[in-house]
Design a protein around this motif. Structure first.
Motif, PDB file in Angstrom:
ATOM      1  N   MET A  90     104.864 -16.200  31.173  1.00 45.45           N
ATOM      2  CA  MET A  90     106.094 -15.153  29.998  1.00 45.45           C
ATOM      3  C   MET A  90     106.593 -13.871  31.566  1.00 45.45           C
ATOM      4  SD  MET A  90     105.930 -15.016  26.747  1.00 45.45           S
ATOM      5  CE  MET A  90     107.692 -13.355  26.328  1.00 45.45           C
ATOM      6  N   ASP A  91     107.319 -13.674  31.192  1.00 46.65           N
ATOM      7  CA  ASP A  91     107.914 -13.004  32.350  1.00 46.65           C
ATOM      8  C   ASP A  91     108.949 -12.120  31.846  1.00 46.65           C
ATOM      9  OD1 ASP A  91     107.612 -10.260  34.640  1.00 46.65           O
ATOM     10  OD2 ASP A  91     108.413 -12.242  36.517  1.00 46.65           O
ATOM     11  N   VAL A 138     110.901  -9.095  23.665  1.00 44.53           N
ATOM     12  CA  VAL A 138     110.849 -10.725  23.921  1.00 44.53           C
ATOM     13  C   VAL A 138     112.527 -11.099  23.801  1.00 44.53           C
ATOM     14  CG1 VAL A 138     110.640 -13.147  23.101  1.00 44.53           C
ATOM     15  CG2 VAL A 138     109.163 -10.895  22.339  1.00 44.53           C
ATOM     16  N   ASN A 139     112.728 -11.555  24.791  1.00 46.38           N
ATOM     17  CA  ASN A 139     114.592 -11.878  24.759  1.00 46.38           C
ATOM     18  C   ASN A 139     115.205 -13.467  25.101  1.00 46.38           C
ATOM     19  OD1 ASN A 139     117.354 -11.523  26.347  1.00 46.38           O
ATOM     20  ND2 ASN A 139     116.725 -10.787  27.696  1.00 46.38           N
ATOM     21  N   GLY A 140     115.276 -14.058  23.826  1.00 48.82           N
ATOM     22  CA  GLY A 140     115.308 -14.906  23.798  1.00 48.82           C
ATOM     23  C   GLY A 140     114.564 -16.126  24.059  1.00 48.82           C
ATOM     24  N   VAL A 141     112.992 -16.369  23.353  1.00 54.00           N
ATOM     25  CA  VAL A 141     112.012 -17.457  23.489  1.00 54.00           C
ATOM     26  C   VAL A 141     112.674 -18.381  22.885  1.00 54.00           C
ATOM     27  CG1 VAL A 141     109.647 -17.415  23.782  1.00 54.00           C
ATOM     28  CG2 VAL A 141     110.263 -15.517  24.840  1.00 54.00           C
ATOM     29  N   SER A 142     112.201 -19.559  23.686  1.00 57.84           N
ATOM     30  CA  SER A 142     112.163 -21.025  22.416  1.00 57.84           C
ATOM     31  C   SER A 142     111.176 -21.457  23.140  1.00 57.84           C
ATOM     32  CB  SER A 142     113.676 -21.931  22.959  1.00 57.84           C
ATOM     33  OG  SER A 142     114.621 -20.982  22.346  1.00 57.84           O
ATOM     34  N   ALA A 143     110.477 -21.890  21.856  1.00 55.40           N
ATOM     35  CA  ALA A 143     109.067 -22.936  21.653  1.00 55.40           C
ATOM     36  C   ALA A 143     108.989 -23.699  20.940  1.00 55.40           C
ATOM     37  CB  ALA A 143     107.955 -21.819  22.638  1.00 55.40           C
ATOM     38  N   GLU A 144     108.526 -24.597  21.268  1.00 54.06           N
ATOM     39  CA  GLU A 144     107.638 -26.205  20.006  1.00 54.06           C
ATOM     40  C   GLU A 144     105.894 -25.298  20.322  1.00 54.06           C
ATOM     41  OE1 GLU A 144     109.081 -29.278  18.840  1.00 54.06           O
ATOM     42  OE2 GLU A 144     111.205 -28.970  18.621  1.00 54.06           O
ATOM     43  N   SER A 165     101.563  -7.749  32.837  1.00 48.79           N
ATOM     44  CA  SER A 165     101.340  -6.953  32.174  1.00 48.79           C
ATOM     45  C   SER A 165     103.065  -6.377  31.137  1.00 48.79           C
ATOM     46  CB  SER A 165     100.586  -5.570  32.002  1.00 48.79           C
ATOM     47  OG  SER A 165      99.678  -5.784  31.801  1.00 48.79           O
ATOM     48  N   GLY A 166     103.320  -6.743  29.853  1.00 49.33           N
ATOM     49  CA  GLY A 166     104.998  -5.543  30.070  1.00 49.33           C
ATOM     50  C   GLY A 166     105.853  -6.603  29.652  1.00 49.33           C
ATOM     51  N   SER A 167     104.986  -7.965  29.718  1.00 52.20           N
ATOM     52  CA  SER A 167     105.909  -8.701  29.748  1.00 52.20           C
ATOM     53  C   SER A 167     106.675  -9.152  28.445  1.00 52.20           C
ATOM     54  CB  SER A 167     105.343 -10.386  31.122  1.00 52.20           C
ATOM     55  OG  SER A 167     104.646 -11.199  30.055  1.00 52.20           O
ATOM     56  N   GLY A 168     105.493  -9.529  27.673  1.00 53.16           N
ATOM     57  CA  GLY A 168     106.820  -9.551  26.095  1.00 53.16           C
ATOM     58  C   GLY A 168     105.420  -9.868  25.521  1.00 53.16           C
ATOM     59  N   LYS A 169     104.585 -11.423  25.925  1.00 60.63           N
ATOM     60  CA  LYS A 169     103.681 -11.809  26.048  1.00 60.63           C
ATOM     61  C   LYS A 169     103.290 -11.890  23.960  1.00 60.63           C
ATOM     62  CE  LYS A 169      99.780 -11.391  28.772  1.00 60.63           C
ATOM     63  NZ  LYS A 169     100.192 -10.172  29.501  1.00 60.63           N
ATOM     64  N   GLY A 193     109.993 -10.491  28.831  1.00 57.45           N
ATOM     65  CA  GLY A 193     110.710 -11.199  27.277  1.00 57.45           C
ATOM     66  C   GLY A 193     111.198 -12.458  27.660  1.00 57.45           C
ATOM     67  N   GLN A 194     110.923 -12.827  28.909  1.00 59.86           N
ATOM     68  CA  GLN A 194     111.454 -14.771  28.435  1.00 59.86           C
ATOM     69  C   GLN A 194     110.325 -15.717  29.194  1.00 59.86           C
ATOM     70  OE1 GLN A 194     114.982 -14.365  31.007  1.00 59.86           O
ATOM     71  NE2 GLN A 194     116.632 -14.485  29.448  1.00 59.86           N
ATOM     72  N   VAL A 195     110.517 -17.031  28.457  1.00 55.18           N
ATOM     73  CA  VAL A 195     109.266 -17.922  29.077  1.00 55.18           C
ATOM     74  C   VAL A 195     109.847 -18.608  30.588  1.00 55.18           C
ATOM     75  CG1 VAL A 195     108.242 -20.461  28.819  1.00 55.18           C
ATOM     76  CG2 VAL A 195     108.376 -18.554  26.848  1.00 55.18           C
ATOM     77  N   ILE A 196     109.784 -18.103  31.595  1.00 50.37           N
ATOM     78  CA  ILE A 196     110.215 -18.922  32.178  1.00 50.37           C
ATOM     79  C   ILE A 196     108.922 -20.357  32.891  1.00 50.37           C
ATOM     80  CG2 ILE A 196     110.872 -16.794  33.753  1.00 50.37           C
ATOM     81  CD1 ILE A 196     108.529 -16.678  35.199  1.00 50.37           C
ATOM     82  N   SER A 197     107.652 -20.439  32.600  1.00 42.76           N
ATOM     83  CA  SER A 197     107.448 -21.538  32.585  1.00 42.76           C
ATOM     84  C   SER A 197     106.534 -22.816  31.428  1.00 42.76           C
ATOM     85  CB  SER A 197     106.982 -22.184  33.721  1.00 42.76           C
ATOM     86  OG  SER A 197     105.599 -22.833  34.070  1.00 42.76           O
ATOM     87  N   ASP A 198     107.235 -23.675  31.392  1.00 40.08           N
ATOM     88  CA  ASP A 198     106.397 -24.348  30.014  1.00 40.08           C
ATOM     89  C   ASP A 198     106.071 -25.500  30.841  1.00 40.08           C
ATOM     90  OD1 ASP A 198     105.633 -25.811  27.971  1.00 40.08           O
ATOM     91  OD2 ASP A 198     107.558 -25.240  26.133  1.00 40.08           O
ATOM     92  N   SER A 199     104.768 -25.216  30.993  1.00 40.46           N
ATOM     93  CA  SER A 199     104.362 -26.539  31.887  1.00 40.46           C
ATOM     94  C   SER A 199     102.865 -27.101  31.390  1.00 40.46           C
ATOM     95  CB  SER A 199     104.204 -26.565  33.045  1.00 40.46           C
ATOM     96  OG  SER A 199     103.380 -25.687  33.470  1.00 40.46           O
ATOM     97  N   THR A 200     102.050 -27.812  31.630  1.00 47.08           N
ATOM     98  CA  THR A 200     100.678 -28.696  31.636  1.00 47.08           C
ATOM     99  C   THR A 200      99.875 -27.469  32.318  1.00 47.08           C
ATOM    100  OG1 THR A 200     101.010 -30.328  33.484  1.00 47.08           O
ATOM    101  CG2 THR A 200     100.988 -30.578  30.620  1.00 47.08           C
ATOM    102  N   PRO A 201      98.697 -27.700  32.359  1.00 49.89           N
ATOM    103  CA  PRO A 201      97.598 -26.321  33.282  1.00 49.89           C
ATOM    104  C   PRO A 201      97.718 -27.075  34.527  1.00 49.89           C
ATOM    105  CG  PRO A 201      96.680 -27.243  31.288  1.00 49.89           C
ATOM    106  CD  PRO A 201      97.657 -27.687  31.028  1.00 49.89           C
ATOM    107  N   GLU A 202      97.549 -28.668  34.723  1.00 52.58           N
ATOM    108  CA  GLU A 202      98.163 -28.971  35.686  1.00 52.58           C
ATOM    109  C   GLU A 202      98.902 -29.095  36.759  1.00 52.58           C
ATOM    110  OE1 GLU A 202      97.440 -30.152  33.000  1.00 52.58           O
ATOM    111  OE2 GLU A 202      95.653 -30.457  33.360  1.00 52.58           O
ATOM    112  N   ARG A 203      99.654 -29.132  36.629  1.00 51.13           N
ATOM    113  CA  ARG A 203     102.084 -28.391  36.658  1.00 51.13           C
ATOM    114  C   ARG A 203     101.237 -26.971  37.332  1.00 51.13           C
ATOM    115  NH1 ARG A 203     106.231 -30.437  34.967  1.00 51.13           N
ATOM    116  NH2 ARG A 203     107.346 -28.882  35.965  1.00 51.13           N
ATOM    117  N   PHE A 204     101.020 -26.187  36.758  1.00 54.51           N
ATOM    118  CA  PHE A 204     100.988 -24.662  36.228  1.00 54.51           C
ATOM    119  C   PHE A 204     100.398 -24.439  37.575  1.00 54.51           C
ATOM    120  CE2 PHE A 204      99.784 -20.181  35.386  1.00 54.51           C
ATOM    121  CZ  PHE A 204     101.310 -20.085  35.171  1.00 54.51           C
ATOM    122  N   PHE A 205      99.607 -24.858  37.521  1.00 50.70           N
ATOM    123  CA  PHE A 205      98.052 -24.588  39.058  1.00 50.70           C
ATOM    124  C   PHE A 205      98.432 -25.277  39.949  1.00 50.70           C
ATOM    125  CE2 PHE A 205      96.204 -22.578  34.536  1.00 50.70           C
ATOM    126  CZ  PHE A 205      95.374 -21.284  35.466  1.00 50.70           C
TER     127      PHE A 205
END
Lengths: 482, 254
Positions: free
Chosen positions: B223-224, B33-39, B52-56, B226-238
């Motif tokens: 995550m990829d 895990v490489n510098g994850v920030s979230a609320e 797999s192996g992304s650190g989830k 070890g980092q969070v590269i996207s934080d979004s709603t499912p509508e936007r993610f998909f």
């Protein structure tokens, strides 16, 4: 396949013949070489009065003298079963022994003397009632005390008895006078020999019944040694004063009462009681040692695993490792003697307690490693699940890990307990009369080996089988959750 | 006694349960895990996706300190988790494991009631009452005296979820809850999780069930490395414009 068996059988037979032919040229003497000046070890040789006389006999008949060192309570049986030719071990002539073997002419008069600590108020035979009396197991002193005074504590040899006397674990020690003198010279300010001796008796050599040739040879050598002063010279050389024994056989050869071996070993004089009492001691010692071992084992295993898991408890872990190394690296007999003579050396505690502590501490080391293995065998997910629910480390250990570990290692633990039960058979070293010792006592009184040993073995086997059955039941009950 | 969180998601005003900043976890020379920030807010169903192996999983396990972070901070309801009583903290953060981790030597009922009783949260009677109510709800009441070995995988995982629920936690962490199940068992577990999410239970879910995430998630962390590269709603993610990395991932799993 058949040919193979035949081949093995033939080579085995040839091997036996080879041994036998060598056996013809040997005079095998059995003794317990802890009985100075009659027999003791000097370097790796057994020397003393008996070896010198037997050497003269061997020379006279043109054979090679071979000395075998074994425990005193077995020497008569060794002769009567033909494992040896002659028992020469400062043996006193008694009626019981006459039933098993034939005795040569006596070669010395000996006395059973009373040794007490230097400051003891005990002055003579009449003060012995109610005292803790030590004897050398299977000696005439043992017989005399058991018959006329009360149950003695039986030590494997005189030296252990003297240690126990000095440590205050017994009040009185009864020994043959010559070895007693040797010990008194060694510890002149700690022990003393009372002027009044317990009994007087004659020493003679024992040969198997029916071996008249050897008996006649020994008698004629003894007679000639008495005539030309060689016997006196040998005795004098080892500091035994007083005239050698008179030349005639002591007491007429009375026909011993003929009874079945079973009667002699178990019924006569209520000897079965030795077995019952011994069994009780064995069970008592084993049970409490198992409990103590489990407590120690669980504790040590938890400390070790906790340390392995998160590096804490460094000092405690070091102590546990030290404990495991020392206990598993030394024989249990040595530990037992150390705990008896050193740790509890100056306090008067019951020998049963000493044995429980010794075997418990010993077993704890093995139990610890078994349980540690059991804990390691539990999936780490179990630990995480417990901790993730907010259970503390000890709670997770107690309610989740240890019950599962215990179930997994139950067969190994059962095995350890079976080993422990049988290991308690060395308790005789501290004169504790457990089951094995009970068999030894009967053997030393009846001079037969087969029945007492068979009985003891059968009783152990029964306990182990009973225990295994109970354990199997417990295992099945625990398995119900699977 | 309330074992089902009833607090509904309240959008931006909901209480912040987790505030994670610059979280790091290193295994040897591998930075998982490489510098994850979230609320994480109360009432959210946050799904953590990624190859797999992304650190989830490591990220998830850091949240209740099954893995000790090597850097960064985790605040739970305003408190630094490394300064609070870890056992009390974990009692408020449930966890459901890939391999269920039921206690094989205990019956279903004992599995569920052990923690609330031993931590002093509920009395024995209360715990049994709560456990039986939850077991009835998931239709496994008649299995209460069974041992884990007698249950199917799906039943085991639903019991494991009840075991977490009975502590009445603020949030439950799901670590690939269906990955060890036979395909025909997956549905029963997902439908229970969906019920719970709709009932307002806060959950953080690491999963490979993309369709389920799309259906239930209120937010998706991708995550990829070890980092969070996207934080979004499912509508936007998909939705229409995923990044090339997400597009590659989705093309493999969908």
């Amino acid at each position: 396949m058949k040919t193979l068996f035949r081949l093995i059988f033939i080579s085995f037979a040839l091997f036996l013949c080879a041994c036998d032919s060598k056996r013809e040229e040997q005079l095998i003497m059995v003794t317990e070489a802890t009985f100075p000046p009659y027999e003791f070890r000097e370097g790796d040789r057994v020397v003393g009065i008996d070896p010198e006389i037997m050497q003269a006999v061997a020379d006279a008949v043109g054979k090679e003298l071979v000395i075998q060192d074994m425990s005193f309570d077995s020497v008569i049986a060794a002769v009567s079963t033909g494992k040896a030719d002659v028992a020469a071990s400062g043996i006193t002539v008694t009626e019981e022994r006459r039933r098993q073997v034939n005795f040569s002419l006596p070669y010395v008069e000996a006395r059973q003397v009373i040794i007490v600590p230097a400051a003891s108020p005990i002055a003579g035979k009449d003060d012995l009632n109610g005292k803790r009396i030590g004897v050398q197991h299977g000696t005439t002193g043992d017989l005399f005390v058991s018959r006329n005074i009360g149950e003695p504590e039986r030590f494997q040899n005189g030296a252990l008895g003297v240690s126990a006397l000095i440590a205050g674990k017994i009040d009185v020690l009864v020994l043959d006078d010559q070895p007693a003198k040797v010990f008194e010279n060694k510890y002149p300010d700690k022990i003393k020999i009372l002027a009044e001796s317990l009994t007087t008796e004659s020493y003679a050599f024992a040969v198997a019944k029916g071996n008249e040739t050897l008996l006649a040879q020994i008698d004629s050598v003894l007679e000639s040694m008495k005539r030309d002063g060689r016997l006196e010279a040998i005795l004098g050389k080892y500091g035994v004063t007083g005239a050698p024994a008179a030349g005639e056989l002591p007491a007429a050869e009375k026909a011993p009462e003929a009874h079945g071996a079973f009667y002699t070993n178990f019924i006569e004089n209520g000897r079965w009681r030795y077995l019952v009492e011994g069994l009780w001691v064995t069970i008592e010692v084993s049970f409490f040692a198992v409990v103590l071992g489990l407590i120690i084992g669980f504790g040590v295993a938890v400390v070790r695993t906790t340390h392995d898991k998160n590096g804490s408890l460094k000092l405690l872990n070091f102590l546990c490792k030290l404990y495991l190394t020392v206990i598993r690296g030394t024989p249990v007999v040595v530990q037992l003697l150390i705990i008896y003579f050193v740790i509890f050396g100056s306090v008067d505690v019951s020998k049963v307690l000493v044995a429980i502590v010794a075997f418990g501490i010993n077993s704890g080391a093995y139990v610890a490693e078994i349980i540690r293995g059991g804990i390691q065998s539990i999936d780490k997910g179990q630990f995480e699940a417990g901790r993730s629910l907010g259970l503390s480390y000890p709670q997770t250990m107690i309610y989740i890990i240890l019950p599962q570990a215990f179930k997994n290692v139950l067969p190994a633990l059962g095995n350890e307990f079976v080993v422990l039960l049988k290991e308690t058979s060395v308790a005789g070293y501290i004169a504790l009369q457990d089951l094995t010792k009970a068999g030894d006592i009967i053997r030393s009184q009846t001079y037969t080996s087969f029945l007492p040993l068979l009985a003891v073995a059968a009783i152990y086997l029964c306990i182990v089988m009973l225990f295994t059955a109970l354990l199997g039941k417990l295992e099945r009950r625990l398995k119900r959750s699977e | 006694m309330n074992t089902t969180p009833t607090t509904k998601p309240e959008g931006e005003n909901a209480e912040t349960l987790f505030r994670i900043s610059d979280l790091k976890k290193v295994f040897g020379d591998h930075t998982a895990v490489n510098g994850v920030s979230a609320e994480i807010h109360r009432g959210e169903a946050v799904f953590v996706l990624g190859p797999s192996g992304s650190g989830k999983s490591t990220f998830l396990r850091c949240l209740n300190l099954l893995e000790m972070p090597d850097g960064g901070e985790i605040f739970f309801r305003g408190d630094d988790v490394r300064r609070t009583d870890v056992n009390a903290f974990r009692a408020r953060v449930g966890m459901v494991f890939q391999h269920f981790n039921l206690f094989p030597h205990l019956s279903v009922l004992d599995n569920i009631t052990l923690a609330p009783v031993k931590t002093g949260r509920l009395s024995k009677g209360e715990a049994i009452f709560a456990a039986e109510r939850l077991l009835k709800r998931i239709g496994l009441f008649e299995k209460r005296h069974a041992f884990p070995q007698q249950l199917s995988g799906g039943q085991k995982q639903r019991i494991a979820i009840v075991r977490a629920l009975v502590m009445n936690p603020d949030v439950i962490l799901f670590d690939e809850p269906t990955s060890a199940l036979d395909p025909e068992m997956v549905g029963e577990v997902l439908s229970l999780m969906k019920d719970l999410a709709q009932g307002g239970l806060t959950m953080i879910v690491v999963t490979h069930e993309i369709a389920f995430a799309r259906e239930v998630a209120s937010r998706i962390l991708f995550m990829d490395h070890g980092q969070v590269i996207s934080d979004s709603t499912p509508e936007r993610f998909f939705g229409e414009m995923p990044s090339p990395r997400i597009r590659e991932f989705l093309s493999k799993v969908l």
